[in-house]
Design a protein around this motif. Structure first.
Motif, PDB file in Angstrom:
ATOM      1  N   ILE A 112       0.829  -1.208   0.000  1.00 37.53           N
ATOM      2  CA  ILE A 112       0.000   0.000   0.000  1.00 37.53           C
ATOM      3  C   ILE A 112       0.867   1.264   0.000  1.00 37.53           C
ATOM      4  O   ILE A 112       0.634   2.188  -0.787  1.00 37.53           O
ATOM      5  N   PHE A 113       1.859   1.316   0.878  1.00 39.04           N
ATOM      6  CA  PHE A 113       2.655   2.537   1.021  1.00 39.04           C
ATOM      7  C   PHE A 113       3.380   2.947  -0.259  1.00 39.04           C
ATOM      8  O   PHE A 113       3.369   4.128  -0.618  1.00 39.04           O
ATOM      9  N   PRO A 114       4.059   2.029  -0.956  1.00 39.05           N
ATOM     10  CA  PRO A 114       4.727   2.461  -2.194  1.00 39.05           C
ATOM     11  C   PRO A 114       3.751   3.045  -3.218  1.00 39.05           C
ATOM     12  O   PRO A 114       4.063   4.060  -3.859  1.00 39.05           O
ATOM     13  N   ALA A 115       2.602   2.391  -3.382  1.00 42.22           N
ATOM     14  CA  ALA A 115       1.627   2.902  -4.342  1.00 42.22           C
ATOM     15  C   ALA A 115       1.146   4.285  -3.941  1.00 42.22           C
ATOM     16  O   ALA A 115       0.995   5.181  -4.790  1.00 42.22           O
ATOM     17  N   LEU A 116       0.925   4.504  -2.649  1.00 44.35           N
ATOM     18  CA  LEU A 116       0.423   5.786  -2.167  1.00 44.35           C
ATOM     19  C   LEU A 116       1.476   6.878  -2.273  1.00 44.35           C
ATOM     20  O   LEU A 116       1.216   7.977  -2.787  1.00 44.35           O
ATOM     21  N   ILE A 117       2.683   6.585  -1.810  1.00 46.36           N
ATOM     22  CA  ILE A 117       3.735   7.606  -1.783  1.00 46.36           C
ATOM     23  C   ILE A 117       4.241   7.925  -3.193  1.00 46.36           C
ATOM     24  O   ILE A 117       4.421   9.089  -3.561  1.00 46.36           O
ATOM     25  N   LEU A 118       4.458   6.900  -3.998  1.00 45.15           N
ATOM     26  CA  LEU A 118       4.976   7.129  -5.342  1.00 45.15           C
ATOM     27  C   LEU A 118       3.978   7.871  -6.223  1.00 45.15           C
ATOM     28  O   LEU A 118       4.379   8.657  -7.088  1.00 45.15           O
ATOM     29  N   SER A 119       2.682   7.623  -6.009  1.00 40.20           N
ATOM     30  CA  SER A 119       1.676   8.358  -6.794  1.00 40.20           C
ATOM     31  C   SER A 119       1.665   9.837  -6.434  1.00 40.20           C
ATOM     32  O   SER A 119       1.310  10.683  -7.262  1.00 40.20           O
TER      33      SER A 119
ATOM     34  N   SER B  14       2.326  -3.742  -7.353  1.00 39.82           N
ATOM     35  CA  SER B  14       2.007  -3.559  -8.770  1.00 39.82           C
ATOM     36  C   SER B  14       0.501  -3.535  -8.998  1.00 39.82           C
ATOM     37  O   SER B  14       0.006  -2.763  -9.832  1.00 39.82           O
ATOM     38  N   THR B  15      -0.234  -4.355  -8.250  1.00 41.08           N
ATOM     39  CA  THR B  15      -1.692  -4.360  -8.395  1.00 41.08           C
ATOM     40  C   THR B  15      -2.286  -3.017  -7.977  1.00 41.08           C
ATOM     41  O   THR B  15      -3.134  -2.451  -8.682  1.00 41.08           O
ATOM     42  N   LEU B  16      -1.844  -2.487  -6.849  1.00 42.20           N
ATOM     43  CA  LEU B  16      -2.397  -1.215  -6.367  1.00 42.20           C
ATOM     44  C   LEU B  16      -1.964  -0.048  -7.244  1.00 42.20           C
ATOM     45  O   LEU B  16      -2.756   0.866  -7.505  1.00 42.20           O
ATOM     46  N   ILE B  17      -0.727  -0.066  -7.716  1.00 46.02           N
ATOM     47  CA  ILE B  17      -0.285   0.978  -8.637  1.00 46.02           C
ATOM     48  C   ILE B  17      -1.079   0.904  -9.935  1.00 46.02           C
ATOM     49  O   ILE B  17      -1.481   1.925 -10.501  1.00 46.02           O
ATOM     50  N   GLY B  18      -1.318  -0.316 -10.408  1.00 46.22           N
ATOM     51  CA  GLY B  18      -2.097  -0.475 -11.629  1.00 46.22           C
ATOM     52  C   GLY B  18      -3.535  -0.032 -11.473  1.00 46.22           C
ATOM     53  O   GLY B  18      -4.090   0.625 -12.359  1.00 46.22           O
ATOM     54  N   LEU B  19      -4.162  -0.374 -10.351  1.00 46.10           N
ATOM     55  CA  LEU B  19      -5.541   0.048 -10.118  1.00 46.10           C
ATOM     56  C   LEU B  19      -5.640   1.566 -10.021  1.00 46.10           C
ATOM     57  O   LEU B  19      -6.577   2.176 -10.547  1.00 46.10           O
ATOM     58  N   GLN B  20      -4.661   2.183  -9.348  1.00 43.88           N
ATOM     59  CA  GLN B  20      -4.675   3.639  -9.230  1.00 43.88           C
ATOM     60  C   GLN B  20      -4.480   4.302 -10.593  1.00 43.88           C
ATOM     61  O   GLN B  20      -5.118   5.304 -10.918  1.00 43.88           O
ATOM     62  N   ALA B  21      -3.607   3.723 -11.419  1.00 41.96           N
ATOM     63  CA  ALA B  21      -3.332   4.313 -12.727  1.00 41.96           C
ATOM     64  C   ALA B  21      -4.494   4.129 -13.685  1.00 41.96           C
ATOM     65  O   ALA B  21      -4.817   5.027 -14.472  1.00 41.96           O
TER      66      ALA B  21
END
Length: 332
Positions: free
Chosen positions: A160-167, A225-232
């Motif tokens: 969760i944290f990488p997807a949130l912070i990197l976005s 990767s799943t959370l980054i993909g869903l956010q993107a």
């Protein structure tokens, strides 16, 4: 400046849907956390038995078929091998001299306790005693498996944290590939670090370090990767829904504390198809069983990682098309 009176009306119309959605989410959380605990217990736990055919048939008749899946083995050596290969969760060797109860606590402590009770019951029926041999125990430094069970939340937050912070640091289409690369790089570093803590600091596992690290890296990569993909691809709603799925369903249904056989069958199967459950099973297989039983959870995690990367690629392609359209409009 004039205001559009339809905007507040549209917001009020959406309010009931938002309230109902949040209420459904809370109810789902309650079901995910409460029902597995309420209905927890042995559910078709595979247990091996060696002894005479009459002993095996008596055991099958006397045990609850919904709780135990009794399987016959030719001799104690074959039974012990099946336990160490994770074909069964434990077993009983019934002879004229007594009942030997073979357990694998690292594979599921709750099932081990229930199997020990079952062995004592069988021994009492035959007027003899039961002796317990733990073939795959937790480590001496962590006999209750506290390190294993504590790793689940860091695994989830490691996605969760990488997807949130990197976005936040690299927003928009231009930062999409950087977000994915950063999430995968974080998974490698964090997975190796968590494996080092479990293996060398807390001594909670005794398996090969590199094999364990690869499993943890794959688990974190599947989540991030799943959370980054869903956010993107979907936006903040996709990220929120994915995070809720992993945290509110994946966490209680992982079976990491008790072992998956302690959850009701439907809940257990669903939990093992989510990254937290698959990550926990892969960690258990690599950390205590030399990789035995690692194939299915590794396949599940790979599928989630591929799904996440595919969403990123689709979002990237969509963003490139949008940029091309804007350039064409500006050039006119």
């Amino acid at each position: 400046m004039s205001m559009n009176p339809s905007q507040p009306d549209a917001g009020r119309r959406k309010l009931p849907l938002v309230v109902l959605g949040l209420a459904a989410l809370v109810a789902t959380m309650l079901c995910a956390f409460a029902l597995p605990s309420i209905h927890g217990g042995p559910h078709r736990v595979p247990v091996g038995v060696t002894g005479s055919q009459q002993v095996v048939e008596d055991l099958r008749r006397s045990t609850d078929s919904k709780a135990w899946d009794v399987r016959l083995y030719s001799d104690p050596a074959a039974l012990r091998s099946a336990i160490e290969e994770r074909d069964v969760a434990g077993g009983l060797s019934v002879t004229a001299h007594g009942v030997d109860v073979y357990t694998a606590t690292a594979g599921g402590p709750s099932a081990t306790g229930a199997l020990t009770t079952l062995g004592s019951k069988v021994a009492a029926q035959h007027g003899t005693r039961a002796s317990v041999q733990d073939l795959v125990p937790f480590t001496e430094d962590d006999p209750r498996g506290g390190g294993l069970t504590a790793v689940l939340l860091p695994l989830i937050f490691g996605g969760i944290f990488p997807a949130l912070i990197l976005s936040s640091l690299f927003p928009g289409h231009r930062g999409l590939r950087t977000r994915l690369s950063g999430g995968l790089l974080f998974s490698v570093v964090a997975g190796a670090a968590v494996a080092a803590v479990l293996r060398f600091a807390t001594h909670s596992i005794n398996g090969d370090y590199w094999l364990t690290a690869l499993g943890l890296i794959l688990g974190m990569a599947a989540l991030s990767s799943t959370l980054i993909g869903l956010q993107a691809f979907i936006g903040i709603i996709g990220f929120a829904a994915g995070s809720a799925l992993m945290m509110l369903l994946g966490n209680p249904l992982s079976g990491l504390t008790t072992g998956p056989h302690w959850l009701p069958e439907g809940w257990a199967a669903f939990g093992q198809l989510l990254p937290p459950g698959a990550s926990g099973s892969l960690l258990r297989a690599n950390g205590f069983f030399g990789g035995a039983g690692a194939g299915l959870p590794a396949l599940v995690l790979t599928a989630w990682a591929v799904f996440g990367v595919a969403l990123v690629l689709l979002a990237d392609r969509r963003g490139q098309r949008a940029m091309s359209v804007r350039r064409e409009i500006l050039s006119v």
